[in-house]
Enzyme design. Structure first.
Site, PDB file in Angstrom:
ATOM      1  N   ALA A  63       6.282  74.384  71.257  1.00  0.00           N
ATOM      2  CA  ALA A  63       5.960  75.674  70.657  1.00  0.00           C
ATOM      3  C   ALA A  63       6.962  75.912  69.530  1.00  0.00           C
ATOM      4  O   ALA A  63       8.046  75.328  69.507  1.00  0.00           O
ATOM      5  CB  ALA A  63       6.061  76.763  71.717  1.00  0.00           C
ATOM      6  N   GLY A 108       5.767  72.495  74.719  1.00  0.00           N
ATOM      7  CA  GLY A 108       4.339  72.791  74.578  1.00  0.00           C
ATOM      8  C   GLY A 108       3.518  71.558  74.214  1.00  0.00           C
ATOM      9  O   GLY A 108       2.312  71.515  74.473  1.00  0.00           O
ATOM     10  N   GLU A 111       2.896  69.870  77.429  1.00  0.00           N
ATOM     11  CA  GLU A 111       1.981  70.760  78.166  1.00  0.00           C
ATOM     12  C   GLU A 111       0.551  70.640  77.625  1.00  0.00           C
ATOM     13  O   GLU A 111      -0.416  70.660  78.385  1.00  0.00           O
ATOM     14  CB  GLU A 111       2.490  72.203  78.077  1.00  0.00           C
ATOM     15  CG  GLU A 111       3.784  72.385  78.874  1.00  0.00           C
ATOM     16  CD  GLU A 111       4.489  73.707  78.604  1.00  0.00           C
ATOM     17  OE1 GLU A 111       4.682  74.050  77.410  1.00  0.00           O
ATOM     18  OE2 GLU A 111       4.846  74.404  79.561  1.00  0.00           O
ATOM     19  N   GLU A 131      12.774  73.098  77.734  1.00  0.00           N
ATOM     20  CA  GLU A 131      12.883  74.566  77.671  1.00  0.00           C
ATOM     21  C   GLU A 131      14.168  75.132  78.244  1.00  0.00           C
ATOM     22  O   GLU A 131      14.736  76.070  77.672  1.00  0.00           O
ATOM     23  CB  GLU A 131      11.679  75.216  78.365  1.00  0.00           C
ATOM     24  CG  GLU A 131      10.384  75.121  77.575  1.00  0.00           C
ATOM     25  CD  GLU A 131       9.580  73.860  77.861  1.00  0.00           C
ATOM     26  OE1 GLU A 131      10.131  72.927  78.488  1.00  0.00           O
ATOM     27  OE2 GLU A 131       8.412  73.806  77.465  1.00  0.00           O
TER      28      GLU A 131
HETATM   29  N1  CO8 Z   1       9.542  74.526  66.501  1.00  0.00           N
HETATM   30  C1  CO8 Z   1       9.705  74.765  65.197  1.00  0.00           C
HETATM   31  N2  CO8 Z   1      10.053  73.810  64.300  1.00  0.00           N
HETATM   32  C2  CO8 Z   1      10.222  72.556  64.766  1.00  0.00           C
HETATM   33  C3  CO8 Z   1      10.065  72.233  66.121  1.00  0.00           C
HETATM   34  C4  CO8 Z   1       9.693  73.278  67.019  1.00  0.00           C
HETATM   35  N3  CO8 Z   1       9.498  73.066  68.319  1.00  0.00           N
HETATM   36  N4  CO8 Z   1      10.340  70.921  66.282  1.00  0.00           N
HETATM   37  C5  CO8 Z   1      10.631  70.440  65.069  1.00  0.00           C
HETATM   38  N5  CO8 Z   1      10.576  71.414  64.143  1.00  0.00           N
HETATM   39  C6  CO8 Z   1      10.839  71.319  62.702  1.00  0.00           C
HETATM   40  C7  CO8 Z   1      12.326  71.258  62.427  1.00  0.00           C
HETATM   41  O1  CO8 Z   1      12.885  72.558  62.430  1.00  0.00           O
HETATM   42  C8  CO8 Z   1      12.344  70.609  61.064  1.00  0.00           C
HETATM   43  O2  CO8 Z   1      12.023  71.567  60.090  1.00  0.00           O
HETATM   44  P1  CO8 Z   1      12.883  71.640  58.714  1.00  0.00           P
HETATM   45  O3  CO8 Z   1      12.618  70.313  58.044  1.00  0.00           O
HETATM   46  O4  CO8 Z   1      12.275  72.799  58.006  1.00  0.00           O
HETATM   47  O5  CO8 Z   1      14.307  71.808  59.124  1.00  0.00           O
HETATM   48  C9  CO8 Z   1      11.171  69.634  61.128  1.00  0.00           C
HETATM   49  O6  CO8 Z   1      10.349  70.081  62.209  1.00  0.00           O
HETATM   50  C10 CO8 Z   1      11.603  68.223  61.453  1.00  0.00           C
HETATM   51  O7  CO8 Z   1      12.371  68.236  62.629  1.00  0.00           O
HETATM   52  P2  CO8 Z   1      13.841  67.577  62.745  1.00  0.00           P
HETATM   53  O8  CO8 Z   1      14.510  67.566  61.419  1.00  0.00           O
HETATM   54  O9  CO8 Z   1      14.549  68.257  63.883  1.00  0.00           O
HETATM   55  O10 CO8 Z   1      13.429  66.080  63.139  1.00  0.00           O
HETATM   56  P3  CO8 Z   1      14.305  65.049  63.966  1.00  0.00           P
HETATM   57  O11 CO8 Z   1      13.601  63.741  63.851  1.00  0.00           O
HETATM   58  O12 CO8 Z   1      15.733  65.104  63.596  1.00  0.00           O
HETATM   59  O13 CO8 Z   1      14.208  65.559  65.490  1.00  0.00           O
HETATM   60  C11 CO8 Z   1      13.071  66.390  67.441  1.00  0.00           C
HETATM   61  C12 CO8 Z   1      12.973  65.550  66.161  1.00  0.00           C
HETATM   62  C13 CO8 Z   1      14.022  65.707  68.438  1.00  0.00           C
HETATM   63  C14 CO8 Z   1      11.684  66.475  68.048  1.00  0.00           C
HETATM   64  C15 CO8 Z   1      13.616  67.797  67.090  1.00  0.00           C
HETATM   65  O14 CO8 Z   1      12.855  68.327  66.024  1.00  0.00           O
HETATM   66  C16 CO8 Z   1      13.546  68.767  68.225  1.00  0.00           C
HETATM   67  O15 CO8 Z   1      14.353  68.707  69.141  1.00  0.00           O
HETATM   68  N6  CO8 Z   1      12.576  69.707  68.179  1.00  0.00           N
HETATM   69  C17 CO8 Z   1      12.438  70.739  69.174  1.00  0.00           C
HETATM   70  C18 CO8 Z   1      11.864  70.166  70.446  1.00  0.00           C
HETATM   71  C19 CO8 Z   1      11.782  71.222  71.500  1.00  0.00           C
HETATM   72  O16 CO8 Z   1      12.755  71.722  72.004  1.00  0.00           O
HETATM   73  N7  CO8 Z   1      10.536  71.582  71.877  1.00  0.00           N
HETATM   74  C20 CO8 Z   1      10.276  72.534  72.900  1.00  0.00           C
HETATM   75  C21 CO8 Z   1      10.146  73.884  72.334  1.00  0.00           C
HETATM   76  S1  CO8 Z   1      10.014  75.117  73.598  1.00  0.00           S
HETATM   77  C22 CO8 Z   1       8.405  75.051  74.079  1.00  0.00           C
HETATM   78  O17 CO8 Z   1       7.642  74.267  73.623  1.00  0.00           O
HETATM   79  C23 CO8 Z   1       8.026  76.038  75.116  1.00  0.00           C
HETATM   80  C24 CO8 Z   1       6.525  76.076  75.324  1.00  0.00           C
HETATM   81  C25 CO8 Z   1       6.145  77.290  76.081  1.00  0.00           C
HETATM   82  C26 CO8 Z   1       6.327  78.521  75.266  1.00  0.00           C
HETATM   83  C27 CO8 Z   1       6.004  79.737  76.030  1.00  0.00           C
HETATM   84  C28 CO8 Z   1       6.406  80.947  75.254  1.00  0.00           C
HETATM   85  C29 CO8 Z   1       6.581  82.138  76.063  1.00  0.00           C
END
Ligand code: CO8
Length: 258
Positions: A63, A108, A111, A131
């Protein structure tokens, strides 16, 4: 618009989450488009759907953390409900949905993949529920579906530790059915979808419903669900043709979805 793409190839629908600049993270707009894309699928023609992400790096990296970062309790619940409603629509979609997981399937993203009937992935895929490292629980069904798809103890370990796993471990745990080199993932998904699409569509739909509904209840009730759906197939032209072809020692030319 344009966060979700749809393509139809013969009887197969391909839904692509298209926000590669954010690794296909799910914000409210993406969720809304995902829902409207599924709503628009022509079920008279399409017999199996493949769900994937744009690019070669990520299926869905979760998400949208930016959007979630400022939510209140009520807004958090509403965001969770939005995702859950869309994912449940996919899980109970009348025809099979295959997740072709092309890279990160985190939070997400995992999921969403788990809401599909079948998961296959590329060899660079990474799965996890990160999460608790962000101060939240999985909110789009992760606590429920992961513990049902894999061993509950392992699901708890992955969720409590926020550990990611790679494709071979996902295969060993039964989270995915198969792993392919990235360039072979979509051809493999299309081959699998094609094999499903060639079978009697009403029977395939009935199987999905029988399995999904039956898993929610005890065996006595579950077996009755199957009986009813089994019986309903005898009202179809495809049942008559399928059995006639067998008895005449020939292949079914084409199931007509009636
Ligand atoms: N949300 C928003 N932006 C994201 C997300 C995300 N989940 N993942 C990646 N991005 C964006 C980054 O911010 C980045 O943007 P920018 O270039 O503008 O800085 C772009 O995508 C590329 O990402 P990275 O530079 O971080 O790429 P890397 O190759 O270095 O890393 C990763 C890749 C490891 C996947 C890293 O991006 C990461 O850790 N992302 C987050 C993963 C995460 O924690 N996901 C879980 C989120 S929580 C969730 O999903 C809960 C679901 C239920 C929600 C219920 C709500 C009540």
């Amino acid at each position: 618009m344009g966060f979700v793409l749809f393509e139809q190839k013969d009887n197969i629908g391909i839904v692509t989450i298209n926000r590669p600049e954010a690794l296909n993270a799910l914000n409210s707009d993406v969720l809304a488009e995902l829902e409207s894309t599924f709503d628009a699928i022509n079920l008279d023609e399409v017999r199996c759907v493949i769900l994937t992400g744009a690019g070669q790096k990520s299926f869905v990296a979760g998400a949208d953390i930016g959007e979630m970062s400022t939510l209140s309790v009520e807004e958090g619940e509403a965001f969770g409900k939005h995702g859950n409603d869309v994912f449940r629509k996919i899980e109970t979609f009348p025809i099979p949905v295959i997740a072709a997981v092309n890279g990160f399937a985190l939070g997400g993203g995992n999921e969403l993949a788990m809401s599909c009937d079948i998961r296959i992935c590329s060899d660079n895929a990474v799965f996890g529920q990160p999460e608790v490292g962000l101060g939240i629980t999985p909110g789009f069904g992760g606590t429920q579906r992961l513990a049902r798809i894999i061993n509950p103890g392992k699901a708890k370990e992955l969720i409590y530790t926020a550990s990611n796993i790679k494709a071979p471990d996902a295969l060993a745990l039964g989270l995915v059915n198969a792993v392919y080199p990235i360039e072979e993932l979509m051809p493999a998904a299309e081959k699998l979808a094609g094999k499903i699409a060639r079978n009697a569509p009403i029977a395939v739909r009935a199987c999905k419903k029988a399995i999904n509904d039956g898993l929610q209840v005890g065996m006595d009730e579950a077996i009755v669900i199957e009986e009813k759906l089994f019986g309903s197939c005898f009202a179809t032209e495809d049942q008559i043709e399928g059995m006639k072809a067998f008895l005449e020692k020939r292949k079914v030319e084409k199931f007509v979805n009636r």
